[in-house]
Motif scaffolding. Sequence first.
Motif, PDB file in Angstrom:
ATOM      1  N   LEU A  43       0.846  -1.180   0.000  1.00 35.90           N
ATOM      2  CA  LEU A  43       0.000   0.000   0.000  1.00 35.90           C
ATOM      3  C   LEU A  43       0.890   1.241   0.000  1.00 35.90           C
ATOM      4  O   LEU A  43       2.017   1.212   0.494  1.00 35.90           O
ATOM      5  N   ALA A  44       0.381   2.328  -0.552  1.00 39.25           N
ATOM      6  CA  ALA A  44       1.056   3.621  -0.499  1.00 39.25           C
ATOM      7  C   ALA A  44       0.064   4.634   0.061  1.00 39.25           C
ATOM      8  O   ALA A  44      -1.121   4.598  -0.287  1.00 39.25           O
ATOM      9  N   ALA A  45       0.543   5.525   0.926  1.00 44.91           N
ATOM     10  CA  ALA A  45      -0.325   6.528   1.550  1.00 44.91           C
ATOM     11  C   ALA A  45       0.188   7.923   1.241  1.00 44.91           C
ATOM     12  O   ALA A  45       1.394   8.171   1.221  1.00 44.91           O
ATOM     13  N   TRP A  46      -0.760   8.837   0.994  1.00 47.37           N
ATOM     14  CA  TRP A  46      -0.425  10.233   0.747  1.00 47.37           C
ATOM     15  C   TRP A  46      -1.388  11.103   1.512  1.00 47.37           C
ATOM     16  O   TRP A  46      -2.583  10.824   1.463  1.00 47.37           O
ATOM     17  N   PRO A  47      -0.951  12.094   2.250  1.00 47.25           N
ATOM     18  CA  PRO A  47       0.434  12.522   2.375  1.00 47.25           C
ATOM     19  C   PRO A  47       1.240  11.523   3.198  1.00 47.25           C
ATOM     20  O   PRO A  47       0.691  10.797   4.023  1.00 47.25           O
ATOM     21  N   SER A  48       2.540  11.524   2.987  1.00 46.59           N
ATOM     22  CA  SER A  48       3.404  10.596   3.714  1.00 46.59           C
ATOM     23  C   SER A  48       3.913  11.200   5.019  1.00 46.59           C
ATOM     24  O   SER A  48       4.438  10.478   5.864  1.00 46.59           O
ATOM     25  N   VAL A  49       3.746  12.511   5.183  1.00 43.06           N
ATOM     26  CA  VAL A  49       4.117  13.206   6.418  1.00 43.06           C
ATOM     27  C   VAL A  49       2.983  14.160   6.765  1.00 43.06           C
ATOM     28  O   VAL A  49       2.516  14.912   5.901  1.00 43.06           O
ATOM     29  N   VAL A  50       2.526  14.112   8.015  1.00 42.79           N
ATOM     30  CA  VAL A  50       1.487  15.030   8.484  1.00 42.79           C
ATOM     31  C   VAL A  50       1.912  15.618   9.821  1.00 42.79           C
ATOM     32  O   VAL A  50       2.725  15.020  10.533  1.00 42.79           O
ATOM     33  N   ALA A  51       1.348  16.764  10.148  1.00 39.21           N
ATOM     34  CA  ALA A  51       1.660  17.420  11.418  1.00 39.21           C
ATOM     35  C   ALA A  51       0.444  17.403  12.330  1.00 39.21           C
ATOM     36  O   ALA A  51      -0.673  17.706  11.887  1.00 39.21           O
ATOM     37  N   VAL A  52       0.664  17.050  13.581  1.00 37.25           N
ATOM     38  CA  VAL A  52      -0.406  17.063  14.573  1.00 37.25           C
ATOM     39  C   VAL A  52      -1.041  18.451  14.604  1.00 37.25           C
ATOM     40  O   VAL A  52      -2.264  18.595  14.682  1.00 37.25           O
ATOM     41  N   ALA A  53      -0.220  19.481  14.525  1.00 31.04           N
ATOM     42  CA  ALA A  53      -0.698  20.863  14.622  1.00 31.04           C
ATOM     43  C   ALA A  53      -1.621  21.265  13.472  1.00 31.04           C
ATOM     44  O   ALA A  53      -2.382  22.221  13.597  1.00 31.04           O
ATOM     45  N   ASP A  54      -1.569  20.554  12.348  1.00 32.91           N
ATOM     46  CA  ASP A  54      -2.402  20.912  11.196  1.00 32.91           C
ATOM     47  C   ASP A  54      -3.842  20.432  11.328  1.00 32.91           C
ATOM     48  O   ASP A  54      -4.714  20.871  10.617  1.00 32.91           O
ATOM     49  N   GLY A  55      -4.113  19.486  12.192  1.00 38.22           N
ATOM     50  CA  GLY A  55      -5.469  18.980  12.379  1.00 38.22           C
ATOM     51  C   GLY A  55      -5.870  17.983  11.303  1.00 38.22           C
ATOM     52  O   GLY A  55      -5.022  17.332  10.688  1.00 38.22           O
ATOM     53  N   ALA A  56      -7.179  17.853  11.087  1.00 41.55           N
ATOM     54  CA  ALA A  56      -7.740  16.852  10.173  1.00 41.55           C
ATOM     55  C   ALA A  56      -7.148  16.973   8.768  1.00 41.55           C
ATOM     56  O   ALA A  56      -6.791  18.064   8.324  1.00 41.55           O
TER      57      ALA A  56
END
Length: 117
Positions: A26-39
Amino acid sequence: AVDQRGIARPQGGACDIGAAEVVLQLAAWPSVVAVADGAFTLTVTGAGFTAGSQIVWRGQALTTTLVDPATLRATVGAGQIGAPGQAAVTVTGSSLPAAAVTVVTTLARSYLPAVSR
């Protein structure tokens, strides 16, 4: 319309080049997320997805939209993101190995101005 095995073509959203397509994980995008950005909206690509397939984020099944047999989308809520680290992403009914999304506290972003001629 079908390959030598009788499997419908194309698999996914574009024409392909051969009778057999191999998707290894499987591949997921985005591959990096920030807790501070929310949903955020999570897109997972793979193979063999159906209307009953669900994206599983850190062990929790999400309400999932089937885009095509190779693409699923779901919203990961702010409260579901969890602590910084690696978040495992799987799909119900799929034997493909999990994808990983890196969760960080914050992301530094640079925006470049659009230039038209």
